[in-house]
Design a protein around this motif. Structure first.
Motif, PDB file in Angstrom:
ATOM      1  N   UNK A  51       0.833  -1.206   0.000  1.00  0.00           N
ATOM      2  CA  UNK A  51       0.000   0.000   0.000  1.00  0.00           C
ATOM      3  C   UNK A  51       0.868   1.256   0.000  1.00  0.00           C
ATOM      4  N   UNK A  52       1.929   1.256   0.803  1.00  0.00           N
ATOM      5  CA  UNK A  52       2.815   2.423   0.855  1.00  0.00           C
ATOM      6  C   UNK A  52       3.626   2.579  -0.421  1.00  0.00           C
ATOM      7  N   UNK A  53       4.017   1.469  -1.021  1.00  0.00           N
ATOM      8  CA  UNK A  53       4.742   1.539  -2.296  1.00  0.00           C
ATOM      9  C   UNK A  53       3.830   2.113  -3.373  1.00  0.00           C
ATOM     10  N   UNK A  54       2.598   1.651  -3.439  1.00  0.00           N
ATOM     11  CA  UNK A  54       1.656   2.180  -4.423  1.00  0.00           C
ATOM     12  C   UNK A  54       1.344   3.648  -4.155  1.00  0.00           C
ATOM     13  N   UNK A  55       1.283   4.022  -2.887  1.00  0.00           N
ATOM     14  CA  UNK A  55       1.026   5.414  -2.539  1.00  0.00           C
ATOM     15  C   UNK A  55       2.186   6.317  -2.967  1.00  0.00           C
ATOM     16  N   UNK A  56       3.389   5.772  -3.013  1.00  0.00           N
ATOM     17  CA  UNK A  56       4.565   6.587  -3.375  1.00  0.00           C
ATOM     18  C   UNK A  56       4.497   7.095  -4.805  1.00  0.00           C
ATOM     19  N   UNK A  57       3.702   6.449  -5.663  1.00  0.00           N
ATOM     20  CA  UNK A  57       3.622   6.928  -7.055  1.00  0.00           C
ATOM     21  C   UNK A  57       2.945   8.291  -7.139  1.00  0.00           C
ATOM     22  N   UNK A  58       2.192   8.666  -6.108  1.00  0.00           N
ATOM     23  CA  UNK A  58       1.544   9.975  -6.082  1.00  0.00           C
ATOM     24  C   UNK A  58       2.264  10.952  -5.163  1.00  0.00           C
ATOM     25  N   UNK A  59       3.517  10.685  -4.900  1.00  0.00           N
ATOM     26  CA  UNK A  59       4.286  11.567  -4.016  1.00  0.00           C
ATOM     27  C   UNK A  59       4.367  12.966  -4.620  1.00  0.00           C
ATOM     28  N   UNK A  60       4.347  13.953  -3.756  1.00  0.00           N
ATOM     29  CA  UNK A  60       4.368  15.343  -4.204  1.00  0.00           C
ATOM     30  C   UNK A  60       5.776  15.861  -4.436  1.00  0.00           C
ATOM     31  N   UNK A  61       6.758  15.129  -3.943  1.00  0.00           N
ATOM     32  CA  UNK A  61       8.157  15.533  -4.119  1.00  0.00           C
ATOM     33  C   UNK A  61       9.029  14.301  -3.937  1.00  0.00           C
TER      34      UNK A  61
END
Length: 169
Positions: A51-61
């Motif tokens: 879940x955290x790896x997938x969330x990283x694709x939308x990182x703001x920076x």
């Protein structure tokens, strides 16, 4: 895209393995309260990695990207702890433990490499920007000597004009 990314696929496959393990253990030991607690924890942390790896694709920076992958890394370490408890309390056989922990270690290794590489690239980018900025400052300083003759000529012209006005007064 993370959909075609090795680490994302590994984490998703690992999460599915954790879910299968949880179902298997709960079927085998239906009324074991301790096992229920351990299974809940390993399921939570083991599925959180992906879940955290997938969330990283939308990182703001990049810093946000690194932060999300660090969270995934912490969850992978926590999962290793819960798996070790399951193994040492004899809910997992040696073979089952080694198999699933090896998958977890692979994910941990890849996450560490991604985080280190991203930090290194970010540091190099910052140094490049700093060098570009200082290079620009050096160019400005090196052009200041070109401004001196212009200032000097302007001063001479100014002095000449003032002299003429004083002469005709």
């Amino acid at each position: 895209m993370l959909e075609n990314n090795l680490i994302a696929e590994l984490a998703k496959t690992f999460a599915l393995r954790i879910i299968s393990l949880a179902q298997y253990l709960l079927e085998e030991h239906k009324y074991d309260f301790v096992l229920q607690v351990l299974v809940k924890q390993v399921t939570r942390s083991g599925t959180s990695i992906g879940a955290n790896i997938f969330e990283s694709k939308n990182a703001q920076s990049r810093a946000d990207f690194i932060n999300k992958l660090n969270i995934a890394l912490k969850e992978a370490d926590e999962t290793k702890y819960w798996l070790a408890l399951l193994h040492e309390s004899r809910y997992l056989s040696d073979k089952e433990f080694v198999s699933i922990v090896n998958d977890n270690n692979i994910i941990i290794g890849i996450l560490v490499r991604i985080i280190k590489t991203t930090r290194k690239n970010e540091k190099m980018k910052m140094e490049k920007m700093k060098n570009r900025k200082t290079k620009g400052m050096r160019k400005m300083k090196s052009k200041q000597h070109l401004l001196f003759p212009q200032y000097f000529i302007f001063s001479l012209f100014h002095y000449f004009i003032i002299s003429i006005f004083q002469f005709y007064k």
